[in-house]
Design a protein around this motif. Structure first.
Motif, PDB file in Angstrom:
ATOM      1  N   MET A 105       0.847  -1.192   0.000  1.00 41.80           N
ATOM      2  CA  MET A 105       0.000   0.000   0.000  1.00 41.80           C
ATOM      3  C   MET A 105       0.874   1.230   0.000  1.00 41.80           C
ATOM      4  SD  MET A 105      -2.864   1.027   2.760  1.00 41.80           S
ATOM      5  CE  MET A 105      -3.851   2.463   2.518  1.00 41.80           C
ATOM      6  N   VAL A 106       0.606   2.161  -0.874  1.00 43.64           N
ATOM      7  CA  VAL A 106       1.396   3.375  -0.961  1.00 43.64           C
ATOM      8  C   VAL A 106       1.079   4.243   0.233  1.00 43.64           C
ATOM      9  CG1 VAL A 106       1.860   5.449  -2.284  1.00 43.64           C
ATOM     10  CG2 VAL A 106       1.448   3.291  -3.451  1.00 43.64           C
ATOM     11  N   GLN A 107       2.083   4.741   0.940  1.00 43.41           N
ATOM     12  CA  GLN A 107       1.895   5.608   2.079  1.00 43.41           C
ATOM     13  C   GLN A 107       2.321   7.015   1.714  1.00 43.41           C
ATOM     14  OE1 GLN A 107       0.732   4.541   5.048  1.00 43.41           O
ATOM     15  NE2 GLN A 107       0.568   2.423   4.422  1.00 43.41           N
ATOM     16  N   HIS A 108       1.592   8.027   2.197  1.00 43.22           N
ATOM     17  CA  HIS A 108       1.908   9.410   1.926  1.00 43.22           C
ATOM     18  C   HIS A 108       2.013  10.164   3.237  1.00 43.22           C
ATOM     19  CE1 HIS A 108       1.038   9.068  -2.389  1.00 43.22           C
ATOM     20  NE2 HIS A 108       0.094   8.229  -1.994  1.00 43.22           N
ATOM     21  N   GLY A 109       3.035  11.023   3.379  1.00 49.70           N
ATOM     22  CA  GLY A 109       3.064  11.960   4.481  1.00 49.70           C
ATOM     23  C   GLY A 109       3.705  11.420   5.735  1.00 49.70           C
ATOM     24  N   ARG A 110       3.984  12.363   6.683  1.00 44.65           N
ATOM     25  CA  ARG A 110       4.600  12.019   7.940  1.00 44.65           C
ATOM     26  C   ARG A 110       3.701  11.095   8.754  1.00 44.65           C
ATOM     27  NH1 ARG A 110       8.653  14.528  10.831  1.00 44.65           N
ATOM     28  NH2 ARG A 110       9.210  13.254  12.625  1.00 44.65           N
ATOM     29  N   ALA A 111       2.398  11.291   8.626  1.00 42.80           N
ATOM     30  CA  ALA A 111       1.473  10.425   9.346  1.00 42.80           C
ATOM     31  C   ALA A 111       1.702   8.978   8.959  1.00 42.80           C
ATOM     32  CB  ALA A 111       0.036  10.823   9.040  1.00 42.80           C
ATOM     33  N   ALA A 112       1.879   8.732   7.657  1.00 46.05           N
ATOM     34  CA  ALA A 112       2.096   7.369   7.184  1.00 46.05           C
ATOM     35  C   ALA A 112       3.418   6.826   7.694  1.00 46.05           C
ATOM     36  CB  ALA A 112       2.068   7.338   5.653  1.00 46.05           C
ATOM     37  N   ARG A 113       4.464   7.682   7.737  1.00 44.74           N
ATOM     38  CA  ARG A 113       5.761   7.218   8.211  1.00 44.74           C
ATOM     39  C   ARG A 113       5.729   6.910   9.693  1.00 44.74           C
ATOM     40  NH1 ARG A 113       7.317  11.529   5.481  1.00 44.74           N
ATOM     41  NH2 ARG A 113       8.240  12.539   7.294  1.00 44.74           N
ATOM     42  N   ALA A 114       4.959   7.676  10.450  1.00 46.96           N
ATOM     43  CA  ALA A 114       4.830   7.410  11.879  1.00 46.96           C
ATOM     44  C   ALA A 114       4.241   6.022  12.089  1.00 46.96           C
ATOM     45  CB  ALA A 114       3.946   8.464  12.541  1.00 46.96           C
ATOM     46  N   VAL A 115       3.288   5.673  11.244  1.00 45.02           N
ATOM     47  CA  VAL A 115       2.660   4.367  11.332  1.00 45.02           C
ATOM     48  C   VAL A 115       3.597   3.284  10.844  1.00 45.02           C
ATOM     49  CG1 VAL A 115       0.927   2.942  10.227  1.00 45.02           C
ATOM     50  CG2 VAL A 115       0.294   5.079  11.259  1.00 45.02           C
ATOM     51  N   ALA A 116       4.240   3.525   9.705  1.00 43.59           N
ATOM     52  CA  ALA A 116       5.121   2.516   9.135  1.00 43.59           C
ATOM     53  C   ALA A 116       6.256   2.204  10.097  1.00 43.59           C
ATOM     54  CB  ALA A 116       5.676   2.997   7.803  1.00 43.59           C
ATOM     55  N   ALA A 117       6.782   3.217  10.786  1.00 45.59           N
ATOM     56  CA  ALA A 117       7.869   3.018  11.728  1.00 45.59           C
ATOM     57  C   ALA A 117       7.438   2.104  12.855  1.00 45.59           C
ATOM     58  CB  ALA A 117       8.336   4.354  12.299  1.00 45.59           C
ATOM     59  N   ALA A 118       6.162   2.132  13.187  1.00 45.29           N
ATOM     60  CA  ALA A 118       5.633   1.277  14.251  1.00 45.29           C
ATOM     61  C   ALA A 118       4.975   0.033  13.686  1.00 45.29           C
ATOM     62  CB  ALA A 118       4.622   2.047  15.087  1.00 45.29           C
ATOM     63  N   ALA A 119       5.104  -0.169  12.399  1.00 45.95           N
ATOM     64  CA  ALA A 119       4.502  -1.296  11.681  1.00 45.95           C
ATOM     65  C   ALA A 119       2.989  -1.284  11.825  1.00 45.95           C
ATOM     66  CB  ALA A 119       5.072  -2.622  12.169  1.00 45.95           C
ATOM     67  N   THR A 174       1.676  -3.667  17.927  1.00 39.65           N
ATOM     68  CA  THR A 174       1.937  -2.229  18.073  1.00 39.65           C
ATOM     69  C   THR A 174       0.721  -1.438  17.632  1.00 39.65           C
ATOM     70  OG1 THR A 174       4.272  -2.613  17.582  1.00 39.65           O
ATOM     71  CG2 THR A 174       3.470  -0.350  17.420  1.00 39.65           C
ATOM     72  N   ARG A 175       0.402  -0.389  18.385  1.00 38.85           N
ATOM     73  CA  ARG A 175      -0.734   0.463  18.046  1.00 38.85           C
ATOM     74  C   ARG A 175      -0.292   1.916  17.957  1.00 38.85           C
ATOM     75  NH1 ARG A 175      -5.739  -1.926  18.502  1.00 38.85           N
ATOM     76  NH2 ARG A 175      -5.698  -4.023  19.407  1.00 38.85           N
ATOM     77  N   VAL A 176      -0.826   2.617  16.980  1.00 38.93           N
ATOM     78  CA  VAL A 176      -0.581   4.041  16.793  1.00 38.93           C
ATOM     79  C   VAL A 176      -1.931   4.721  16.622  1.00 38.93           C
ATOM     80  CG1 VAL A 176       0.356   5.812  15.265  1.00 38.93           C
ATOM     81  CG2 VAL A 176       1.708   3.782  15.767  1.00 38.93           C
ATOM     82  N   THR A 177      -2.145   5.814  17.336  1.00 31.67           N
ATOM     83  CA  THR A 177      -3.407   6.541  17.227  1.00 31.67           C
ATOM     84  C   THR A 177      -3.154   7.966  16.762  1.00 31.67           C
ATOM     85  OG1 THR A 177      -4.417   5.230  18.978  1.00 31.67           O
ATOM     86  CG2 THR A 177      -5.468   7.321  18.452  1.00 31.67           C
ATOM     87  N   ILE A 178      -3.917   8.390  15.778  1.00 32.41           N
ATOM     88  CA  ILE A 178      -3.835   9.734  15.211  1.00 32.41           C
ATOM     89  C   ILE A 178      -5.201  10.384  15.376  1.00 32.41           C
ATOM     90  CG2 ILE A 178      -3.262  11.087  13.155  1.00 32.41           C
ATOM     91  CD1 ILE A 178      -1.935   8.504  12.046  1.00 32.41           C
ATOM     92  N   ARG A 179      -5.232  11.631  15.810  1.00 33.48           N
ATOM     93  CA  ARG A 179      -6.504  12.309  16.068  1.00 33.48           C
ATOM     94  C   ARG A 179      -6.614  13.585  15.246  1.00 33.48           C
ATOM     95  NH1 ARG A 179      -8.805   9.621  20.229  1.00 33.48           N
ATOM     96  NH2 ARG A 179      -7.398   8.481  21.617  1.00 33.48           N
ATOM     97  N   GLY A 180      -7.829  13.938  14.901  1.00 34.29           N
ATOM     98  CA  GLY A 180      -8.060  15.149  14.125  1.00 34.29           C
ATOM     99  C   GLY A 180      -9.306  15.872  14.594  1.00 34.29           C
ATOM    100  N   GLU A 181      -9.387  17.158  14.267  1.00 31.24           N
ATOM    101  CA  GLU A 181     -10.547  17.955  14.648  1.00 31.24           C
ATOM    102  C   GLU A 181     -10.697  19.101  13.659  1.00 31.24           C
ATOM    103  OE1 GLU A 181     -12.359  20.237  18.617  1.00 31.24           O
ATOM    104  OE2 GLU A 181     -10.502  19.077  18.716  1.00 31.24           O
ATOM    105  N   GLY A 182     -11.947  19.397  13.265  1.00 31.40           N
ATOM    106  CA  GLY A 182     -12.158  20.498  12.336  1.00 31.40           C
ATOM    107  C   GLY A 182     -13.614  20.654  11.951  1.00 31.40           C
ATOM    108  N   VAL A 183     -13.840  21.129  10.729  1.00 28.99           N
ATOM    109  CA  VAL A 183     -15.199  21.381  10.234  1.00 28.99           C
ATOM    110  C   VAL A 183     -15.327  20.796   8.828  1.00 28.99           C
ATOM    111  CG1 VAL A 183     -15.518  23.479  11.593  1.00 28.99           C
ATOM    112  CG2 VAL A 183     -14.546  23.638   9.288  1.00 28.99           C
ATOM    113  N   TYR A 184     -16.592  20.576   8.406  1.00 33.70           N
ATOM    114  CA  TYR A 184     -16.830  20.020   7.080  1.00 33.70           C
ATOM    115  C   TYR A 184     -18.066  20.667   6.479  1.00 33.70           C
ATOM    116  CZ  TYR A 184     -16.145  16.543   3.444  1.00 33.70           C
ATOM    117  OH  TYR A 184     -15.853  15.937   2.255  1.00 33.70           O
TER     118      TYR A 184
END
Length: 283
Positions: A1-15, A70-80
């Motif tokens: 799976m192609v990963q994009h961005g620092r978020a993806a690398r943070a996950v990939a580093a933790a598998a 291994t678990r990695v959690t990413i959180r977001g907040e905003g409007v749509y």
């Protein structure tokens, strides 16, 4: 799976890659009362259209990715803005093992067919945006950006199958009706609005399983208050020699919470001159 961005690398580093429910998770509700399967399916299938009719809302996202213990959690907040199909989220990456913050929050703009990211890192100047075509992502940007597009999460429900009404419960002071089932990814892509079709079609081909379990909580007006999807994809680790190595399944639990319906959502897309055109570092 192609990963994009620092978020993806943070996950990939933790598998691992993904987000789970916002503190409350995907839990069962009270004992179900009488509601026919056809009524349950209709309520879930209509959820995306109901958001568009509503216009806009606040959104909070959580993505928990798990692989190899291994678990990695990413959180977001905003409007749509559901009518314009544009959203803005501030996405917070997990801390590194030492406890230090790895990165400033990433600003993400979600638009039909594209994801814009600012403060992405990886050699991108802080004042520049990165633009990614979501139709080129093997997950259709349901996972890669570290947050599932709220309208895409609702559009997936158009492919809901085996919908079961679980019962009524309360969520943040609002009475909600809890439904559970599975999404047929290919069916969701076919039934999606034209703006979402290509991205969901890419996701239908990219995930390890074409049946995605979900839980959704609707208020008495049929609006989504909470939706949880549990995705799986196969990640190939890259060896030191730069070759593909061990393949592993990554489980992703993505949760979106919606409230503040009708809120003003003035979102501006970046000018062309503010979009980074250089090479993005791999690490």
């Amino acid at each position: 799976m192609v990963q994009h961005g620092r978020a993806a690398r943070a996950v990939a580093a933790a598998a691992t890659v993904g987000l789970m429910g916002l503190a409350t998770g995907c839990s069962a509700a009270a004992e179900a009362d009488n509601e026919s399967p056809a009524e349950s399916a209709a309520a879930v299938h209509d959820a995306a259209d109901r958001l568009v009719r509503e216009g806009s809302s606040k959104a909070r996202t959580s993505m928990e990715m798990a692989s190899g213990g291994t678990r990695v959690t990413i959180r977001g907040e905003g409007v749509y803005d559901y009518r314009a199909r544009v959203g803005e989220l501030k996405v917070v990456l997990p801390q590194d093992p030492s406890g230090a913050e790895e990165h400033r929050p990433i600003t993400e703009l979600l638009v039909p067919g594209a994801l814009y990211m600012k403060n992405r890192g990886a050699g991108v100047p802080a004042d520049k945006w990165v633009r990614v075509d979501t139709a080129t992502m093997s997950d259709g940007n349901l996972v890669t950006g570290g947050a599932t597009d709220p309208l895409a999460a609702a559009e997936l429900l158009r492919g809901a199958r085996k919908v079961t009404y679980v019962g009524e419960s309360e969520l943040a002071g609002t009475e909600v009706r809890h439904y559970r089932g599975t999404v047929d990814m290919a069916a969701a892509a076919r039934a999606a609005s034209p703006a979402s079709r290509q991205s969901l079609a890419a996701a239908a081909k990219g995930f390890a399983k074409d049946q995605v379990p979900f839980d959704v909580y609707l208020d008495d007006e049929g609006r989504i208050r909470k939706v949880c999807h549990r995705f799986s994809f196969v990640n190939t680790k890259v060896t030191a020699a730069g070759k593909g190595g061990k393949r592993e399944v990554v489980d992703v639990a993505s949760t979106t919470l919606l409230d503040g319906f009708g809120i003003s959502a003035n979102i501006e897309l970046p000018d062309t001159k503010d979009i980074f055109a250089g090479k993005i570092a791999d690490n």
